[in-house]
Design a protein around this motif. Sequence first.
Motif, PDB file in Angstrom:
ATOM      1  N   ILE A 225      19.471  26.773 -91.638  1.00 24.82           N
ATOM      2  CA  ILE A 225      18.133  26.187 -91.709  1.00 24.82           C
ATOM      3  C   ILE A 225      17.900  25.236 -90.540  1.00 24.82           C
ATOM      4  O   ILE A 225      16.821  25.227 -89.931  1.00 24.82           O
ATOM      5  N   LEU A 226      18.898  24.430 -90.207  1.00 22.76           N
ATOM      6  CA  LEU A 226      18.776  23.519 -89.067  1.00 22.76           C
ATOM      7  C   LEU A 226      18.544  24.291 -87.776  1.00 22.76           C
ATOM      8  O   LEU A 226      17.723  23.894 -86.938  1.00 22.76           O
ATOM      9  N   LYS A 227      19.269  25.410 -87.612  1.00 18.95           N
ATOM     10  CA  LYS A 227      19.083  26.232 -86.404  1.00 18.95           C
ATOM     11  C   LYS A 227      17.665  26.793 -86.355  1.00 18.95           C
ATOM     12  O   LYS A 227      17.032  26.816 -85.284  1.00 18.95           O
ATOM     13  N   THR A 228      17.143  27.243 -87.500  1.00 16.63           N
ATOM     14  CA  THR A 228      15.781  27.769 -87.547  1.00 16.63           C
ATOM     15  C   THR A 228      14.772  26.697 -87.161  1.00 16.63           C
ATOM     16  O   THR A 228      13.851  26.936 -86.359  1.00 16.63           O
ATOM     17  N   GLY A 229      14.940  25.498 -87.715  1.00 11.53           N
ATOM     18  CA  GLY A 229      14.039  24.398 -87.389  1.00 11.53           C
ATOM     19  C   GLY A 229      14.088  24.044 -85.918  1.00 11.53           C
ATOM     20  O   GLY A 229      13.053  23.789 -85.287  1.00 11.53           O
ATOM     21  N   TRP A 230      15.290  24.035 -85.345  1.00 13.33           N
ATOM     22  CA  TRP A 230      15.437  23.717 -83.928  1.00 13.33           C
ATOM     23  C   TRP A 230      14.783  24.794 -83.052  1.00 13.33           C
ATOM     24  O   TRP A 230      14.126  24.474 -82.058  1.00 13.33           O
ATOM     25  N   ASP A 231      14.949  26.055 -83.425  1.00 12.16           N
ATOM     26  CA  ASP A 231      14.344  27.148 -82.651  1.00 12.16           C
ATOM     27  C   ASP A 231      12.815  27.026 -82.639  1.00 12.16           C
ATOM     28  O   ASP A 231      12.173  27.217 -81.608  1.00 12.16           O
ATOM     29  N   ILE A 232      12.232  26.718 -83.816  1.00 13.87           N
ATOM     30  CA  ILE A 232      10.781  26.570 -83.899  1.00 13.87           C
ATOM     31  C   ILE A 232      10.320  25.384 -83.052  1.00 13.87           C
ATOM     32  O   ILE A 232       9.330  25.450 -82.324  1.00 13.87           O
ATOM     33  N   PHE A 233      11.062  24.268 -83.135  1.00 12.75           N
ATOM     34  CA  PHE A 233      10.721  23.071 -82.354  1.00 12.75           C
ATOM     35  C   PHE A 233      10.790  23.352 -80.862  1.00 12.75           C
ATOM     36  O   PHE A 233       9.910  22.949 -80.096  1.00 12.75           O
ATOM     37  N   ARG A 234      11.837  24.064 -80.442  1.00 11.38           N
ATOM     38  CA  ARG A 234      12.010  24.359 -79.017  1.00 11.38           C
ATOM     39  C   ARG A 234      10.889  25.260 -78.496  1.00 11.38           C
ATOM     40  O   ARG A 234      10.331  24.999 -77.418  1.00 11.38           O
ATOM     41  N   GLU A 235      10.529  26.281 -79.268  1.00 10.83           N
ATOM     42  CA  GLU A 235       9.461  27.185 -78.845  1.00 10.83           C
ATOM     43  C   GLU A 235       8.114  26.471 -78.794  1.00 10.83           C
ATOM     44  O   GLU A 235       7.318  26.672 -77.867  1.00 10.83           O
ATOM     45  N   ALA A 236       7.850  25.620 -79.814  1.00  4.83           N
ATOM     46  CA  ALA A 236       6.586  24.890 -79.854  1.00  4.83           C
ATOM     47  C   ALA A 236       6.488  23.911 -78.691  1.00  4.83           C
ATOM     48  O   ALA A 236       5.432  23.783 -78.058  1.00  4.83           O
ATOM     49  N   SER A 237       7.591  23.215 -78.391  1.00  4.27           N
ATOM     50  CA  SER A 237       7.602  22.265 -77.276  1.00  4.27           C
ATOM     51  C   SER A 237       7.379  22.980 -75.953  1.00  4.27           C
ATOM     52  O   SER A 237       6.641  22.508 -75.082  1.00  4.27           O
TER      53      SER A 237
END
Length: 203
Positions: free
Chosen positions: A107-119
Motif C-alpha cells: 500500500i505504501l508503494k502504491t501511495g508513493w507511485d501515485i504521489f510521484r506521478e502526480a508531482s
Amino acid sequence: MVASFIIILVGFQVLTSAFTSFFEGTAEAPDLIAAWTGFFSALIMYFVYRYNRNLAWKIKSHSVMAAAKDNLSDSWVSIGTAVGIIGSQFGLPWLDPVTAFIVGGLILKTGWDIFREASHQLTDGFDVDLIKEYNETICNIPGVKGINDLKARSYGNNIVVDCVITVKPTLDISTAHDISTRVEDKLMQEYDIYDVHVHVEPD
C-alpha cells in the motif's frame, strides 16, 4: 495528490496494526466465514481495479488511474485480512501480522507511485521517450531542417506540444506555413495530440 497521502496513511496504519498485533497477539480467532468474505471482497475490488485501469487507459485520465490503484490497495487489504483469519484458524497467529506487513508495504508503494506521478505532472513533467519520438517524427518531415525547441505537457487528459522548427531562409511565407501545418497534422494524427503549436525560424 490527496489520494496518494490517504493511501500512504492507510499503509502506515496497516504496518502499525501489524506491529502491535505481532507483539500483543490476538485474543480470539475470527470465524472462517469472515475469511471467505475477505476473499470475495478482494475479488470484487480486483475487477473494479481492472475496469478503472482500462477506463483510465482509454480516456487517458491520471485521476481514474489513481482511483484504480486505490481499488487495488483495497483488494490487497482484503486478501491480507483473509489470510490472517485462516492462519489464526489453523493455529498460525503469526501469519496475520506477517501478511499485514507485506500488505502495508504494498500500500505504501502504491501511495508513493501515485504521489510521484502526480508531482511529475503538476510540475509539467513529461515522458522523455515520447519527446524523442516527436523529435524524430518532426525531423523526418520534408522541409524541416532542424528543431530549436520542443516542449510537451499534459493539459488535463490531453497533450499539448510547442515546438520551434528551422527551415531554409529562402523559403517564402506560404511554403514555411505549409511545412508548419504538416508538422502539426502529423503529430496530432500519429500521436493523438490535442493541440500542436509550431513556430518557424530561418536557419
